[in-house]
Design a protein around this motif. Structure first.
Motif, PDB file in Angstrom:
ATOM      1  N   LEU A  40       0.839  -1.207   0.000  1.00  0.00           N
ATOM      2  CA  LEU A  40       0.000   0.000   0.000  1.00  0.00           C
ATOM      3  C   LEU A  40       0.869   1.250   0.000  1.00  0.00           C
ATOM      4  CD1 LEU A  40      -2.901  -0.802   2.473  1.00  0.00           C
ATOM      5  CD2 LEU A  40      -2.987  -0.597  -0.005  1.00  0.00           C
ATOM      6  N   ALA A  41       1.983   1.201   0.757  1.00  0.00           N
ATOM      7  CA  ALA A  41       2.854   2.374   0.826  1.00  0.00           C
ATOM      8  C   ALA A  41       3.422   2.697  -0.552  1.00  0.00           C
ATOM      9  CB  ALA A  41       3.983   2.119   1.816  1.00  0.00           C
ATOM     10  N   VAL A  42       3.835   1.657  -1.282  1.00  0.00           N
ATOM     11  CA  VAL A  42       4.363   1.909  -2.627  1.00  0.00           C
ATOM     12  C   VAL A  42       3.263   2.476  -3.521  1.00  0.00           C
ATOM     13  CG1 VAL A  42       5.501   0.872  -4.599  1.00  0.00           C
ATOM     14  CG2 VAL A  42       6.049   0.093  -2.309  1.00  0.00           C
ATOM     15  N   LEU A  43       2.047   1.975  -3.359  1.00  0.00           N
ATOM     16  CA  LEU A  43       0.919   2.524  -4.131  1.00  0.00           C
ATOM     17  C   LEU A  43       0.748   4.010  -3.847  1.00  0.00           C
ATOM     18  CD1 LEU A  43      -1.940  -0.136  -4.026  1.00  0.00           C
ATOM     19  CD2 LEU A  43      -0.935   0.915  -6.041  1.00  0.00           C
ATOM     20  N   PHE A  44       0.805   4.396  -2.571  1.00  0.00           N
ATOM     21  CA  PHE A  44       0.670   5.806  -2.205  1.00  0.00           C
ATOM     22  C   PHE A  44       1.760   6.640  -2.872  1.00  0.00           C
ATOM     23  CE2 PHE A  44      -1.786   4.649   1.761  1.00  0.00           C
ATOM     24  CZ  PHE A  44      -2.928   5.312   1.368  1.00  0.00           C
ATOM     25  N   ILE A  45       3.007   6.126  -2.804  1.00  0.00           N
ATOM     26  CA  ILE A  45       4.118   6.895  -3.373  1.00  0.00           C
ATOM     27  C   ILE A  45       3.928   7.051  -4.882  1.00  0.00           C
ATOM     28  CG2 ILE A  45       6.608   6.893  -3.771  1.00  0.00           C
ATOM     29  CD1 ILE A  45       6.826   5.431  -1.050  1.00  0.00           C
ATOM     30  N   ALA A  46       3.457   5.975  -5.535  1.00  0.00           N
ATOM     31  CA  ALA A  46       3.230   6.044  -6.967  1.00  0.00           C
ATOM     32  C   ALA A  46       2.125   7.028  -7.318  1.00  0.00           C
ATOM     33  CB  ALA A  46       2.885   4.664  -7.499  1.00  0.00           C
ATOM     34  N   LEU A  47       1.249   7.323  -6.350  1.00  0.00           N
ATOM     35  CA  LEU A  47       0.169   8.293  -6.584  1.00  0.00           C
ATOM     36  C   LEU A  47       0.583   9.701  -6.164  1.00  0.00           C
ATOM     37  CD1 LEU A  47      -2.903   6.240  -5.370  1.00  0.00           C
ATOM     38  CD2 LEU A  47      -2.535   7.112  -7.664  1.00  0.00           C
ATOM     39  N   ASP A  48       1.881   9.955  -6.000  1.00  0.00           N
ATOM     40  CA  ASP A  48       2.422  11.259  -5.620  1.00  0.00           C
ATOM     41  C   ASP A  48       2.183  11.620  -4.171  1.00  0.00           C
ATOM     42  OD1 ASP A  48       3.524  11.681  -8.013  1.00  0.00           O
ATOM     43  OD2 ASP A  48       1.933  12.964  -8.803  1.00  0.00           O
ATOM     44  N   ALA A  49       1.602  10.712  -3.386  1.00  0.00           N
ATOM     45  CA  ALA A  49       1.427  11.012  -1.966  1.00  0.00           C
ATOM     46  C   ALA A  49       2.654  10.503  -1.226  1.00  0.00           C
ATOM     47  CB  ALA A  49       0.151  10.382  -1.440  1.00  0.00           C
ATOM     48  N   THR A  50       3.787  11.166  -1.443  1.00  0.00           N
ATOM     49  CA  THR A  50       5.064  10.664  -0.924  1.00  0.00           C
ATOM     50  C   THR A  50       5.055  10.560   0.598  1.00  0.00           C
ATOM     51  OG1 THR A  50       5.849  12.207  -2.576  1.00  0.00           O
ATOM     52  CG2 THR A  50       7.495  10.875  -1.444  1.00  0.00           C
ATOM     53  N   VAL A  51       4.597  11.647   1.239  1.00  0.00           N
ATOM     54  CA  VAL A  51       4.679  11.664   2.700  1.00  0.00           C
ATOM     55  C   VAL A  51       3.812  10.567   3.290  1.00  0.00           C
ATOM     56  CG1 VAL A  51       4.311  13.062   4.729  1.00  0.00           C
ATOM     57  CG2 VAL A  51       5.105  14.111   2.629  1.00  0.00           C
ATOM     58  N   VAL A  52       2.594  10.433   2.763  1.00  0.00           N
ATOM     59  CA  VAL A  52       1.697   9.408   3.290  1.00  0.00           C
ATOM     60  C   VAL A  52       2.323   8.034   3.122  1.00  0.00           C
ATOM     61  CG1 VAL A  52      -0.596   8.408   3.095  1.00  0.00           C
ATOM     62  CG2 VAL A  52      -0.281  10.842   2.748  1.00  0.00           C
ATOM     63  N   GLY A  53       2.968   7.815   1.982  1.00  0.00           N
ATOM     64  CA  GLY A  53       3.616   6.534   1.738  1.00  0.00           C
ATOM     65  C   GLY A  53       4.691   6.232   2.759  1.00  0.00           C
ATOM     66  N   PHE A  54       5.554   7.216   3.005  1.00  0.00           N
ATOM     67  CA  PHE A  54       6.635   6.969   3.960  1.00  0.00           C
ATOM     68  C   PHE A  54       6.108   6.863   5.383  1.00  0.00           C
ATOM     69  CE2 PHE A  54       9.421   8.215   0.468  1.00  0.00           C
ATOM     70  CZ  PHE A  54      10.359   7.208   0.589  1.00  0.00           C
ATOM     71  N   LEU A  55       5.089   7.668   5.715  1.00  0.00           N
ATOM     72  CA  LEU A  55       4.502   7.542   7.053  1.00  0.00           C
ATOM     73  C   LEU A  55       3.911   6.157   7.239  1.00  0.00           C
ATOM     74  CD1 LEU A  55       2.712  10.936   7.746  1.00  0.00           C
ATOM     75  CD2 LEU A  55       4.799  10.054   8.741  1.00  0.00           C
ATOM     76  N   GLN A  56       3.311   5.652   6.171  1.00  0.00           N
ATOM     77  CA  GLN A  56       2.734   4.309   6.216  1.00  0.00           C
ATOM     78  C   GLN A  56       3.802   3.288   6.608  1.00  0.00           C
ATOM     79  OE1 GLN A  56      -0.479   3.834   5.272  1.00  0.00           O
ATOM     80  NE2 GLN A  56      -0.682   1.662   4.862  1.00  0.00           N
ATOM     81  N   ILE A  57       4.995   3.435   6.004  1.00  0.00           N
ATOM     82  CA  ILE A  57       6.082   2.498   6.307  1.00  0.00           C
ATOM     83  C   ILE A  57       6.607   2.716   7.720  1.00  0.00           C
ATOM     84  CG2 ILE A  57       8.423   1.795   5.688  1.00  0.00           C
ATOM     85  CD1 ILE A  57       7.746   2.486   2.809  1.00  0.00           C
ATOM     86  N   ILE A  58       6.892   4.009   8.052  1.00  0.00           N
ATOM     87  CA  ILE A  58       7.533   4.284   9.340  1.00  0.00           C
ATOM     88  C   ILE A  58       6.585   3.967  10.487  1.00  0.00           C
ATOM     89  CG2 ILE A  58       8.512   6.098  10.787  1.00  0.00           C
ATOM     90  CD1 ILE A  58       9.276   7.518   8.135  1.00  0.00           C
ATOM     91  N   VAL A  59       5.360   4.480  10.387  1.00  0.00           N
ATOM     92  CA  VAL A  59       4.452   4.357  11.527  1.00  0.00           C
ATOM     93  C   VAL A  59       3.816   2.978  11.574  1.00  0.00           C
ATOM     94  CG1 VAL A  59       2.379   5.251  12.600  1.00  0.00           C
ATOM     95  CG2 VAL A  59       4.000   6.816  11.553  1.00  0.00           C
ATOM     96  N   TYR A  60       3.220   2.551  10.450  1.00  0.00           N
ATOM     97  CA  TYR A  60       2.457   1.294  10.511  1.00  0.00           C
ATOM     98  C   TYR A  60       3.364   0.074  10.412  1.00  0.00           C
ATOM     99  CZ  TYR A  60      -1.834   3.859  10.478  1.00  0.00           C
ATOM    100  OH  TYR A  60      -2.844   4.679  10.843  1.00  0.00           O
ATOM    101  N   ALA A  61       4.154  -0.003   9.325  1.00  0.00           N
ATOM    102  CA  ALA A  61       5.005  -1.181   9.164  1.00  0.00           C
ATOM    103  C   ALA A  61       6.086  -1.215  10.240  1.00  0.00           C
ATOM    104  CB  ALA A  61       5.636  -1.180   7.780  1.00  0.00           C
ATOM    105  N   GLY A  62       6.499  -0.049  10.727  1.00  0.00           N
ATOM    106  CA  GLY A  62       7.549  -0.008  11.734  1.00  0.00           C
ATOM    107  C   GLY A  62       6.980  -0.088  13.136  1.00  0.00           C
ATOM    108  N   ALA A  63       6.525   1.063  13.626  1.00  0.00           N
ATOM    109  CA  ALA A  63       6.201   1.175  15.047  1.00  0.00           C
ATOM    110  C   ALA A  63       5.041   0.281  15.464  1.00  0.00           C
ATOM    111  CB  ALA A  63       5.889   2.633  15.369  1.00  0.00           C
ATOM    112  N   ILE A  64       3.946   0.354  14.718  1.00  0.00           N
ATOM    113  CA  ILE A  64       2.753  -0.348  15.198  1.00  0.00           C
ATOM    114  C   ILE A  64       2.929  -1.859  15.094  1.00  0.00           C
ATOM    115  CG2 ILE A  64       0.308  -0.693  14.677  1.00  0.00           C
ATOM    116  CD1 ILE A  64       0.047   2.238  14.267  1.00  0.00           C
ATOM    117  N   MET A  65       3.668  -2.306  14.060  1.00  0.00           N
ATOM    118  CA  MET A  65       3.911  -3.743  13.942  1.00  0.00           C
ATOM    119  C   MET A  65       4.738  -4.266  15.109  1.00  0.00           C
ATOM    120  SD  MET A  65       2.357  -5.152  11.661  1.00  0.00           S
ATOM    121  CE  MET A  65       1.014  -4.020  11.480  1.00  0.00           C
TER     122      MET A  65
END
Lengths: 175, 497
Positions: A40-65
């Motif tokens: 999903l994060a890569v999808l966000f980045i591909a849709l120009d939502a760069t920040v949301v994509g990286f937040l998805q990785i840092i916050v969800y895939a990282g911290a919350i996991m």
């Protein structure tokens, strides 16, 4: 975004999402969830939502996991045996998800959603554009949110720390 | 580059908020070094910051505008609500000083959470966009959820906290979903822009109507309107008594501040959509609150249902709408703060650790044992009942008067009948205190000057604002008017002395 990229990511995220709910071992479910979130994060980045994509990785895939992993370890969850959830739960769950699919379908068929671009500037979705909004238009909301989080932390500590009278009795029972 | 001039920083009017936020953090930092048994100093620190904020809030009176890109409203409306909230907070701290010691509540957490929730309430009162209202509501609620559960050794307190938290989180979901739908319908979260957008076909937009309904549920929960009141008695009974008082008054004032600003001030053009629903909610709230209060034997539960009934009286004016009703609600809430906090302060003074003393039967013969305390309690209860010349009567008169002027005679008749019915349970406490024997012997404890001061201040407010209502009512009316036509405040004009 290229079509092949979209199809590739969509298949990965759907398959891994299925993996989250059909696997028996909680840790395997968790790993599948990480894969879903990354796709999903890569999808966000591909849709120009760069920040949301990286937040998805840092916050969800990282911290919350990591948090989920800790919970699984702390509760010492084992692989489930047998089906869980009552029949009524499954019945209403099916109805609710069917309703959601129908709702999404009806929205996606609307003509006004087929507009490709909404005339945003070139910096749309970048960290700079986001932070400019946060520190100008939404300054009060931003600052107030930090207070809200602080209050939540203080509250959690206040409830979780040992009560004055319990100092001795609970020390032995903690792992 | 970022253009800082577009932020429109106007510091003076938000200083009360800054003071409370800073004080909460200072209390937390100092509190780390303080034992739970010696939390008095932290309480006085909190009280000092509240008094400073109170003085600063007085400076907002007379202004009318919005700042911070439309996030904050700077007007007498916010000032009036901030004053009411800060008065409630100050009386709560005075009540808590000895209570926190006796019950060994953790001082740093207790007072900092109290200040955080005050900050959330003030944000709700000054917010001028839906996001800030939501964040204010969450800050207030999170802090109060925890405060309700701080009596760790009392299972009723834990039950109160978990009940309040689960149902509160659920209701917040309704509010947030409502905000999202209203944003979807109007394309903005700024209340002023929403007000301007509400014309013609948009008024019957299903998204907007659904959003309004969901927001109504969210606010209805916070003010404990029937049928969203189920949590109230258990939570009020289980929470530490000063916190119960704070919930019954502070949370209610703040929730009504948001309710009023969103529904009466800014969504006024859409009032046709919600007047009928509000009519029914108001009638139900009054009736159910009063009927259930009659059968209670625990004084905290009785006051909880009485608080529900009072929310119903306020909703009568909210249903009617119009500037007269707006002023009446502001005046009523100010008077209600003094009266209800006073009643709860007497309950704090009389109850004993281990839950004894919170039954109505325990009040028997109080007039012979503690005549002053009994007299104070009688005055507070008579004011809640609405006996002239106390503030409860004047406030109710203004509320009902405004509703009659707008043609809601049926609703007012229901209100007056309910008011008469409420005499039964208020007077039964007075009868127990003055005409019955028995009860239980209160612990003879060291004198508690702070608690006595709280009761005295509440007493003065109850009597004074009732006997001489004119200036307060005029101020309330002007405050409501000032929220109606905000203009962008520019730094230069707002900073001028």
């Amino acid at each position: 975004m290229a079509l092949w990229l979209f199809v590739f990511l969509a298949v990965i995220s759907l398959v891994s999402a299925l993996g989250v709910i059909v696997q028996r071992n909680p840790v395997h479910c968790l790993l599948a969830l990480v894969l879903t979130i990354l796709a999903l994060a890569v999808l966000f980045i591909a849709l120009d939502a760069t920040v949301v994509g990286f937040l998805q990785i840092i916050v969800y895939a990282g911290a919350i996991m990591v948090l989920f992993l800790f919970v699984i370890w702390l509760l010492n969850l084992q692989a489930e045996t047998g089906p869980t959830g009552s029949l009524a739960l499954k019945f209403f769950g099916t109805i609710a998800s069917a309703a959601l699919v129908a709702e999404l379908w009806s929205f996606l068929l609307r003509p006004h959603l087929k507009v490709k671009y909404v005339g945003e500037s070139a910096s749309y979705g970048t960290l700079g554009a986001l932070s400019q909004k946060l520190f100008t238009d939404y300054l009060i909301a931003f600052e107030a949110t930090s207070i809200l989080l602080l209050a939540a932390i203080v509250g959690a500590v206040a409830l979780a720390r040992r009560a004055p009278g319990q100092r001795d009795s609970r020390q032995g029972s903690l792992p | 580059m970022i253009n800082f001039s577009q932020i429109n920083l106007v510091w003076l009017p938000v200083l009360p908020l800054v003071v409370i936020a800073t004080a909460a953090m200072v209390v937390l930092l100092v509190g780390v070094r303080v034992d739970d048994e010696e939390s008095d100093g932290l309480g006085w620190l909190a009280l000092a910051s509240i008094v400073i904020a109170l003085v600063l809030a007085l400076g907002i009176f007379g202004q009318s505008g919005i700042a911070f890109a439309g996030a904050i409203a700077i007007d007498s409306f916010s000032a009036f609500f901030e004053l009411s909230i800060l008065i409630a907070a100050a009386l709560t701290v005075l009540m808590s000083l000895d209570y926190a010691d006796e019950h060994r509540l953790p001082g740093a957490e207790y007072y900092s959470l109290l200040l955080f929730s005050v900050l959330g309430m003030m944000l709700m009162a000054t917010a001028s966009d839906l996001i800030v209202i939501f964040i204010g509501l969450e800050t207030m609620s999170l802090a109060v959820y925890v405060l309700a559960g701080l009596l760790r050794r009392d299972p009723r307190s834990s039950e109160a906290a978990i009940k309040y938290f689960l149902l509160g989180a659920f209701s917040t979901g309704f509010l947030l979903y409502g905000i999202a739908l209203i944003y979807g319908a109007t394309g903005t979260i700024k209340l002023v822009a929403i007000h301007a957008a509400l014309t013609g076909p948009l008024l019957s937009n299903p998204l907007l109507l659904l959003g309004l309904g969901l927001m109504l549920i969210g606010f209805g929960f916070k003010v404990a309107a029937v049928p969203f009141h189920m949590w109230t008695p258990d939570v009020y009974e289980g929470a530490p008594t000063p916190i119960t008082a704070f919930m019954a008054v502070g949370v209610k004032i703040a929730a009504f501040a948001g309710f009023l600003r969103v529904f009466m001030v800014q969504l006024g053009p859409a009032s046709a959509a919600w007047t009928d629903v509000m009519w029914a909610i108001s009638a139900l709230t009054m009736t159910v609150g009063n009927m259930l209060a009659i059968v209670q034997s625990n004084i905290k539960r009785m006051l909880a249902y009485s608080a529900i009934a009072h929310a119903g009286y306020i909703l009568v004016a909210l249903t009617a709408g119009g500037p007269q009703a707006g002023g009446a609600i502001l005046y009523y809430l100010l008077g209600y703060a003094f009266t209800n906090l006073g009643a709860f302060a007497v309950v704090v003074a009389l109850e004993r650790r281990g839950a004894a003393g919170d039954q109505i039967a325990d009040y028997r013969g109080l007039a012979t044992r503690q005549p002053l305390m009994a007299a104070a309690m009688a005055i507070f209860l008579l004011s809640l009942l609405g006996i002239p010349p106390l503030v409860g009567f004047v406030g109710k008169f203004y509320l009902f008067n405004a509703a009659v002027h707008r043609g809601f005679v049926g609703l007012v008749v229901i209100g007056v009948l309910n008011s008469a019915a409420s005499a039964y349970y208020y007077l039964s406490v007075v009868v127990a205190m003055y005409m019955q024997e028995g009860g239980f012997l209160e612990e003879t404890r060291r004198s508690r000057p702070a608690l006595v001061a709280a009761i005295a201040i509440a007493l003065i407010g109850t009597v004074l604002i009732g006997i001489y209502p004119e200036p307060y009512f005029t101020a309330a009316g002007n405050a409501y008017q000032s929220a109606m036509s905000p203009e962008e405040v520019h730094a230069a004009t707002a900073m001028a002395p």
